[in-house]
Design a protein around this motif. Structure first.
Motif, PDB file in Angstrom:
ATOM      1  N   VAL A   1       0.856  -1.195   0.000  1.00 41.99           N
ATOM      2  CA  VAL A   1       0.000   0.000   0.000  1.00 41.99           C
ATOM      3  C   VAL A   1       0.887   1.238   0.000  1.00 41.99           C
ATOM      4  O   VAL A   1       0.964   1.963  -0.989  1.00 41.99           O
ATOM      5  N   SER A   2       1.557   1.492   1.101  1.00 37.73           N
ATOM      6  CA  SER A   2       2.517   2.592   1.166  1.00 37.73           C
ATOM      7  C   SER A   2       3.947   2.092   1.350  1.00 37.73           C
ATOM      8  O   SER A   2       4.902   2.816   1.069  1.00 37.73           O
ATOM      9  N   GLY A   3       4.083   0.864   1.848  1.00 38.46           N
ATOM     10  CA  GLY A   3       5.409   0.339   2.154  1.00 38.46           C
ATOM     11  C   GLY A   3       5.973   0.876   3.452  1.00 38.46           C
ATOM     12  O   GLY A   3       7.142   0.657   3.773  1.00 38.46           O
ATOM     13  N   ALA A   4       5.132   1.579   4.238  1.00 35.83           N
ATOM     14  CA  ALA A   4       5.600   2.207   5.475  1.00 35.83           C
ATOM     15  C   ALA A   4       6.134   1.194   6.480  1.00 35.83           C
ATOM     16  O   ALA A   4       7.017   1.505   7.276  1.00 35.83           O
ATOM     17  N   TRP A   5       5.600  -0.018   6.450  1.00 32.61           N
ATOM     18  CA  TRP A   5       6.000  -1.042   7.426  1.00 32.61           C
ATOM     19  C   TRP A   5       7.202  -1.872   6.966  1.00 32.61           C
ATOM     20  O   TRP A   5       7.732  -2.674   7.738  1.00 32.61           O
ATOM     21  N   ASN A   6       7.617  -1.710   5.746  1.00 30.21           N
ATOM     22  CA  ASN A   6       8.647  -2.610   5.209  1.00 30.21           C
ATOM     23  C   ASN A   6       9.965  -2.560   5.973  1.00 30.21           C
ATOM     24  O   ASN A   6      10.557  -3.602   6.268  1.00 30.21           O
ATOM     25  N   SER A   7      10.424  -1.363   6.287  1.00 30.81           N
ATOM     26  CA  SER A   7      11.705  -1.249   7.004  1.00 30.81           C
ATOM     27  C   SER A   7      11.641  -1.945   8.357  1.00 30.81           C
ATOM     28  O   SER A   7      12.549  -2.709   8.728  1.00 30.81           O
ATOM     29  N   PHE A   8      10.567  -1.693   9.102  1.00 34.31           N
ATOM     30  CA  PHE A   8      10.429  -2.318  10.411  1.00 34.31           C
ATOM     31  C   PHE A   8      10.358  -3.842  10.301  1.00 34.31           C
ATOM     32  O   PHE A   8      11.049  -4.563  11.034  1.00 34.31           O
ATOM     33  N   LEU A   9       9.536  -4.335   9.400  1.00 32.95           N
ATOM     34  CA  LEU A   9       9.358  -5.773   9.250  1.00 32.95           C
ATOM     35  C   LEU A   9      10.646  -6.457   8.802  1.00 32.95           C
ATOM     36  O   LEU A   9      10.974  -7.555   9.271  1.00 32.95           O
ATOM     37  N   ASP A  10      11.376  -5.814   7.906  1.00 27.31           N
ATOM     38  CA  ASP A  10      12.611  -6.422   7.399  1.00 27.31           C
ATOM     39  C   ASP A  10      13.739  -6.334   8.420  1.00 27.31           C
ATOM     40  O   ASP A  10      14.471  -7.309   8.640  1.00 27.31           O
ATOM     41  N   GLU A  11      13.885  -5.175   9.052  1.00 29.59           N
ATOM     42  CA  GLU A  11      14.985  -5.001  10.013  1.00 29.59           C
ATOM     43  C   GLU A  11      14.770  -5.815  11.287  1.00 29.59           C
ATOM     44  O   GLU A  11      15.732  -6.281  11.899  1.00 29.59           O
ATOM     45  N   SER A  12      13.518  -5.979  11.686  1.00 22.26           N
ATOM     46  CA  SER A  12      13.223  -6.773  12.886  1.00 22.26           C
ATOM     47  C   SER A  12      13.248  -8.272  12.607  1.00 22.26           C
ATOM     48  O   SER A  12      13.218  -9.078  13.541  1.00 22.26           O
ATOM     49  N   LYS A  13      13.293  -8.626  11.308  1.00 21.75           N
ATOM     50  CA  LYS A  13      13.274 -10.029  10.875  1.00 21.75           C
ATOM     51  C   LYS A  13      12.049 -10.767  11.417  1.00 21.75           C
ATOM     52  O   LYS A  13      12.102 -11.960  11.739  1.00 21.75           O
ATOM     53  N   LEU A  14      10.945 -10.030  11.518  1.00 23.20           N
ATOM     54  CA  LEU A  14       9.716 -10.613  12.065  1.00 23.20           C
ATOM     55  C   LEU A  14       9.221 -11.786  11.220  1.00 23.20           C
ATOM     56  O   LEU A  14       8.829 -12.825  11.755  1.00 23.20           O
ATOM     57  N   PHE A  15       9.246 -11.619   9.910  1.00 21.15           N
ATOM     58  CA  PHE A  15       8.790 -12.702   9.047  1.00 21.15           C
ATOM     59  C   PHE A  15       9.723 -13.906   9.145  1.00 21.15           C
ATOM     60  O   PHE A  15       9.266 -15.060   9.169  1.00 21.15           O
ATOM     61  N   TYR A  16      11.030 -13.655   9.185  1.00 19.09           N
ATOM     62  CA  TYR A  16      11.981 -14.763   9.294  1.00 19.09           C
ATOM     63  C   TYR A  16      11.770 -15.522  10.606  1.00 19.09           C
ATOM     64  O   TYR A  16      11.799 -16.760  10.627  1.00 19.09           O
ATOM     65  N   LYS A  17      11.542 -14.811  11.684  1.00 21.78           N
ATOM     66  CA  LYS A  17      11.309 -15.457  12.977  1.00 21.78           C
ATOM     67  C   LYS A  17      10.022 -16.284  12.934  1.00 21.78           C
ATOM     68  O   LYS A  17       9.955 -17.370  13.517  1.00 21.78           O
ATOM     69  N   THR A  18       9.022 -15.754  12.237  1.00 16.19           N
ATOM     70  CA  THR A  18       7.770 -16.504  12.091  1.00 16.19           C
ATOM     71  C   THR A  18       7.982 -17.745  11.240  1.00 16.19           C
ATOM     72  O   THR A  18       7.442 -18.822  11.529  1.00 16.19           O
ATOM     73  N   GLU A  19       8.784 -17.616  10.185  1.00 17.24           N
ATOM     74  CA  GLU A  19       9.111 -18.769   9.339  1.00 17.24           C
ATOM     75  C   GLU A  19       9.829 -19.854  10.140  1.00 17.24           C
ATOM     76  O   GLU A  19       9.547 -21.047   9.978  1.00 17.24           O
ATOM     77  N   MET A  20      10.750 -19.424  11.007  1.00 20.89           N
ATOM     78  CA  MET A  20      11.478 -20.381  11.839  1.00 20.89           C
ATOM     79  C   MET A  20      10.525 -21.111  12.780  1.00 20.89           C
ATOM     80  O   MET A  20      10.626 -22.330  12.982  1.00 20.89           O
ATOM     81  N   LEU A  21       9.569 -20.361  13.347  1.00 21.25           N
ATOM     82  CA  LEU A  21       8.595 -20.966  14.252  1.00 21.25           C
ATOM     83  C   LEU A  21       7.730 -21.982  13.514  1.00 21.25           C
ATOM     84  O   LEU A  21       7.505 -23.100  14.011  1.00 21.25           O
ATOM     85  N   ILE A  22       7.256 -21.610  12.332  1.00 23.60           N
ATOM     86  CA  ILE A  22       6.427 -22.527  11.533  1.00 23.60           C
ATOM     87  C   ILE A  22       7.223 -23.771  11.160  1.00 23.60           C
ATOM     88  O   ILE A  22       6.704 -24.898  11.213  1.00 23.60           O
ATOM     89  N   PHE A  23       8.499 -23.581  10.807  1.00 20.71           N
ATOM     90  CA  PHE A  23       9.334 -24.713  10.434  1.00 20.71           C
ATOM     91  C   PHE A  23       9.538 -25.667  11.616  1.00 20.71           C
ATOM     92  O   PHE A  23       9.465 -26.896  11.464  1.00 20.71           O
ATOM     93  N   ARG A  24       9.775 -25.112  12.786  1.00 17.62           N
ATOM     94  CA  ARG A  24       9.988 -25.947  13.968  1.00 17.62           C
ATOM     95  C   ARG A  24       8.723 -26.707  14.363  1.00 17.62           C
ATOM     96  O   ARG A  24       8.789 -27.833  14.859  1.00 17.62           O
TER      97      ARG A  24
END
Length: 251
Positions: free
Chosen positions: A206-229
Motif C-alpha cells: 500500500v505505502s510500504g511504510a511497514w517494510n523497514s520495520f518488518l525487514d529489520e526486525s526479521k519478524l517474518f523470518y522469525k515466524t518462518e522459523m517458528l512454523i518450520f519448527r
C-alpha cells in the motif's frame, strides 16, 4: 465505476501469454458488480461513523482513525503477501487462486499493469464487503467505523496500488506519482526490491511504510522459523528460486 473497470487496453489477454490457465485481463460484469458492492458497503460504513461526529475532538479522532486504518491496511497487505508468496499452492483451499496468481506475478510481473481495475482488485472485494457489513451492524462508533472503512478501502485498493508500483512514472497520473514520491504510496523503486531474489522482503504494497520495520526486525523470518519448527514446512524464500519464481523477460 463500470466504465473505469472496463476501459480498453492496447494489449489484451489475447496478446499476452498469461501464466494462469483461463486467466484474463479485462473485467467481467460479475467483477464490476462485486467491486461496486464492496465500495458501496465501505462507503456506508464510513458515513455511519461520520454521522454522529460533532465538534473538533470528533474530527481529530476521525482523522486519527483514518490514518491508523491506512497504516493497518499496509501492514495487512504485507502479512498476506508474505503468506501467499511463501506457503501453499494452487490446490490450497480458499487461497489457491491467489497463491497461483502471485507466483505467476513473479514470473511475469508486467502483466499486472495491463489489468482492468475490477479484474485486478475483485479477489479481495468479498472479504472487504463482509468486513464493512459487520461494521454496519455494530453500534455506531466514530473511531471504529472510520478506522475499519478506511482500512478496508485501502486493503481493497492494495492490488491496484501494487499495479501502480510496476508502472513507469510516465504512465501514471501526476497525482499518483506525487504520492509515490512523498512515500504515501509504494513506488516502483521500493517495490522493485521485492522482485529481487530471494524475494524475502518488502512485502507491503500500500505505502510500504511497514517494510523497514518488518525487514529489520526479521519478524517474518522469525515466524518462518517458528512454523518450520512446529510443522517442518519451509517457506519458498528459503530455497533457490525455481522456474515458478524466475522472471520471464518481457518481449
Amino acid at each position: 465505476m463500470r466504465h473505469a473497470c472496463a476501459q480498453a487496453t492496447r494489449r489484451t489477454d489475447v496478446d499476452l501469454e498469461l501464466v494462469m490457465e483461463n486467466d484474463q485481463l479485462h473485467s467481467t460484469k460479475e467483477q464490476v458488480w462485486l467491486v461496486a458492492g464492496a465500495v458501496a458497503t465501505l462507503t456506508a460504513a464510513f458515513a455511519k461513523g461520520c454521522v454522529p461526529a460533532s465538534g473538533t475532538q470528533d474530527v481529530l479522532v476521525g482523522c486519527g482513525a483514518a490514518g491508523a486504518g491506512f497504516l493497518a491496511a499496509d501492514l495487512l497487505s504485507g502479512i498476506y503477501h508474505w503468506g501467499i508468496d511463501n506457503y501453499g499452492s494452487a490446490s490450497t483451499p480458499v487461497f489457491g487462486n491467489q497463491i497461483a496468481g502471485f507466483q505467476g506475478h513473479h514470473r511475469k510481473p508486467w502483466t499486472i499493469t495491463k489489468r482492468d481495475f475490477c479484474n485486478n482488485v475483485h479477489g479481495i472485494a468479498m472479504p472487504t464487503m463482509m468486513w464493512a457489513a459487520l461494521l454496519l451492524v455494530l453500534p455506531s462508533n466514530c473511531a471504529l467505523d472510520v478506522f475499519g472503512s478506511v482500512g478496508g478501502l485501502f486493503v481493497l485498493l492494495s492490488q491496484e496500488l501494487h499495479k501502480f508500483a510496476h508502472m513507469k512514472k510516465s504512465e501514471l497520473p501526476k497525482s499518483i506519482v506525487m504520492l509515490q514520491d512523498m512515500g504515501l504510496l509504494i513506488g516502483r523503486k521500493a517495490h522493485g526490491q521485492h522482485h529481487t531474489a530471494p524475494f524475502e522482503n518488502n512485502y507491503c504494497i500500500v505505502s510500504g511504510a511497514w517494510n523497514s520495520f518488518l525487514d529489520e526486525s526479521k519478524l517474518f523470518y522469525k515466524t518462518e522459523m517458528l512454523i518450520f519448527r512446529l510443522t517442518g514446512v519451509e517457506p519458498r524464500c528459503w530455497s533457490e528460486p525455481n522456474d515458478d519464481w524466475r522472471e520471464i523477460a518481457q518481449e
